[in-house]
Scaffold this active site. Structure first.
Site, PDB file in Angstrom:
ATOM      1  N   LYS A   1     148.657 -60.060  47.271  1.00 11.48           N
ATOM      2  CA  LYS A   1     148.227 -59.983  48.681  1.00 11.48           C
ATOM      3  C   LYS A   1     147.771 -61.351  49.176  1.00 11.48           C
ATOM      4  O   LYS A   1     148.171 -61.813  50.246  1.00 11.48           O
ATOM      5  CB  LYS A   1     147.069 -58.967  48.832  1.00 11.48           C
ATOM      6  CG  LYS A   1     147.418 -57.567  48.370  1.00 11.48           C
ATOM      7  CD  LYS A   1     146.247 -56.609  48.512  1.00 11.48           C
ATOM      8  CE  LYS A   1     145.053 -56.886  47.633  1.00 11.48           C
ATOM      9  NZ  LYS A   1     145.272 -56.703  46.178  1.00 11.48           N
TER      10      LYS A   1
ATOM     11  N   ARG B   1     139.969 -50.361  51.804  1.00  8.26           N
ATOM     12  CA  ARG B   1     140.184 -49.975  50.416  1.00  8.26           C
ATOM     13  C   ARG B   1     139.723 -48.559  50.133  1.00  8.26           C
ATOM     14  O   ARG B   1     139.861 -48.075  49.007  1.00  8.26           O
ATOM     15  CB  ARG B   1     139.353 -50.909  49.546  1.00  8.26           C
ATOM     16  CG  ARG B   1     140.142 -51.781  48.621  1.00  8.26           C
ATOM     17  CD  ARG B   1     139.120 -52.720  48.036  1.00  8.26           C
ATOM     18  NE  ARG B   1     139.546 -53.319  46.830  1.00  8.26           N
ATOM     19  CZ  ARG B   1     140.025 -54.570  46.764  1.00  8.26           C
ATOM     20  NH1 ARG B   1     140.197 -55.289  47.830  1.00  8.26           N
ATOM     21  NH2 ARG B   1     140.345 -55.077  45.610  1.00  8.26           N
TER      22      ARG B   1
ATOM     23  N   ARG C   1     145.817 -65.543  35.778  1.00  5.52           N
ATOM     24  CA  ARG C   1     145.431 -66.309  36.979  1.00  5.52           C
ATOM     25  C   ARG C   1     144.356 -67.349  36.655  1.00  5.52           C
ATOM     26  O   ARG C   1     143.392 -67.072  35.959  1.00  5.52           O
ATOM     27  CB  ARG C   1     144.897 -65.364  38.056  1.00  5.52           C
ATOM     28  CG  ARG C   1     144.372 -66.125  39.271  1.00  5.52           C
ATOM     29  CD  ARG C   1     144.140 -65.250  40.471  1.00  5.52           C
ATOM     30  NE  ARG C   1     143.423 -64.035  40.183  1.00  5.52           N
ATOM     31  CZ  ARG C   1     143.353 -63.009  41.020  1.00  5.52           C
ATOM     32  NH1 ARG C   1     143.963 -63.068  42.198  1.00  5.52           N
ATOM     33  NH2 ARG C   1     142.703 -61.920  40.703  1.00  5.52           N
TER      34      ARG C   1
ATOM     35  N   ARG D   1     138.496 -66.104  37.334  1.00 11.13           N
ATOM     36  CA  ARG D   1     137.578 -65.176  37.988  1.00 11.13           C
ATOM     37  C   ARG D   1     136.924 -64.283  36.944  1.00 11.13           C
ATOM     38  O   ARG D   1     137.588 -63.852  35.998  1.00 11.13           O
ATOM     39  CB  ARG D   1     138.355 -64.315  38.998  1.00 11.13           C
ATOM     40  CG  ARG D   1     138.236 -64.831  40.412  1.00 11.13           C
ATOM     41  CD  ARG D   1     139.175 -64.162  41.370  1.00 11.13           C
ATOM     42  NE  ARG D   1     139.096 -62.704  41.419  1.00 11.13           N
ATOM     43  CZ  ARG D   1     139.790 -61.961  42.280  1.00 11.13           C
ATOM     44  NH1 ARG D   1     140.573 -62.544  43.170  1.00 11.13           N
ATOM     45  NH2 ARG D   1     139.692 -60.643  42.267  1.00 11.13           N
TER      46      ARG D   1
ATOM     47  N   ARG E   1     139.400 -51.873  37.764  1.00  9.99           N
ATOM     48  CA  ARG E   1     139.881 -52.130  39.134  1.00  9.99           C
ATOM     49  C   ARG E   1     141.075 -51.225  39.450  1.00  9.99           C
ATOM     50  O   ARG E   1     141.214 -50.729  40.576  1.00  9.99           O
ATOM     51  CB  ARG E   1     140.265 -53.616  39.293  1.00  9.99           C
ATOM     52  CG  ARG E   1     139.051 -54.530  39.309  1.00  9.99           C
ATOM     53  CD  ARG E   1     139.393 -55.970  38.977  1.00  9.99           C
ATOM     54  NE  ARG E   1     140.173 -56.644  39.993  1.00  9.99           N
ATOM     55  CZ  ARG E   1     140.719 -57.851  39.824  1.00  9.99           C
ATOM     56  NH1 ARG E   1     140.562 -58.508  38.691  1.00  9.99           N
ATOM     57  NH2 ARG E   1     141.407 -58.409  40.790  1.00  9.99           N
TER      58      ARG E   1
END
Ligand code: AP5
Length: 238
Positions: free
Chosen positions: A33, A108, A148, A181, A192
């Site tokens: 996203k 969300r 990431r 992160r 998540r």
């Protein structure tokens, strides 16, 4: 289909000549996203509003909101609707949102979706919201999340498996050591995904049912996915 051929058949409108209105980018953690939102920002000059980024800025700044959000985010759970809706309401007051904006990671929950629908309904002249959902398989999401890395200085995003920096763990642009992160571990990713499947998947169905909705295959190169998202936005606004 390659991005260049998609774009060649239907030129992307120039910034300032196209007011896309509110665009929702929906999808699971790591679906891309944020990466696609940044491409739309540079194409159309409208802001990206990422509730994850806004919350992380509050955490980094040690604000009261950040102090409440930090532990929740580190567990991979969702911050309360009231806090997030209020944060988005404040951001939408900024004048840079007048031609449109990309909501990345919001709404969300169905509660957030109801709030947004009412907020836009009460905003004079607002275009109806359009939603593009990006789809990526679970195993690919896991690679994207655990791989990431982010430059803490310029915020460039890399992926050690998929888009590695030229020199291991260093930013290509400024040479800063890359960071990870705190919620990008496999264990937190699973939480998540649980939150996504139970609370956010119904939001996707809500916007699908409203009809101003398209779905794109996110398991292609970034340029191809971006081109598909842009074409979806143009169709939904035509
Ligand atoms: P948030 O920051 O929104 O996290 P997320 O939704 O889990 O999404 P990500 O930022 O992890 O992924 P993305 O889809 O943007 O993918 P990206 O482009 O970075 O939220 C974090 C937390 O904040 C939540 O868990 C919650 O606690 C809280 N929160 C946020 N919003 C909330 C809300 N509305 N309500 C309540 N709580 C909220 O890409 C990922 C990786 O893949 C990168 O490495 C990238 O380089 C790579 N990549 C992207 N696209 C491609 C591609 N096409 N091919 C190959 N690699 C790709």
């Amino acid at each position: 289909m390659a991005s260049s051929s998609v774009a060649a058949h239907s030129p992307i409108p120039e910034p300032k000549k196209f007011a896309p209105g509110p665009i929702l980018l929906l999808g699971a953690p790591g679906v891309g996203k944020g990466t696609k939102a940044k491409e739309l920002v540079s194409a159309w000059g409208i802001p990206q509003i990422s509730t994850g980024d806004l919350l992380r800025a509050n955490v980094g700044g040690g604000t009261p909101l950040g102090k409440q959000a930090r532990a929740i985010m580190d567990r991979g759970e969702l911050v309360s609707d009231d806090l997030v809706n209020q944060m988005v309401a404040e951001r939408l007051k900024e004048p840079d949102t007048s031609a449109g904006y990309i909501l990345d990671g919001f709404p969300r929950t169905l509660g957030q979706a109801d709030w947004l629908d009412q907020h836009l309904g009460a905003t004079p002249g607002s275009l109806p919201v359009i939603a593009v959902s990006i789809q990526v398989s679970y195993n690919q999401l896991l690679r994207r999340i655990t791989g990431r890395r982010i430059c803490p200085v310029c915020k460039s995003s890399y992926n050690i498996y998929l888009q590695p920096p030229k020199v291991d763990e260093l930013c290509d642009l400024d040479g800063t050591p890359l960071t990870r992160r705190s919620d990008d571990t496999e264990e937190v990713f699973e939480e998540r995904m649980r939150a996504y499947n139970s609370l956010t998947a119904p939001v996707v169905e809500h916007y699908r049912a409203l009809g101003r909705f398209e779905q794109v295959n996110g398991e292609q190169p970034v340029s191809a996915v971006t081109a598909e998202v842009m074409q979806a936005v143009l169709r939904l606004r035509s």
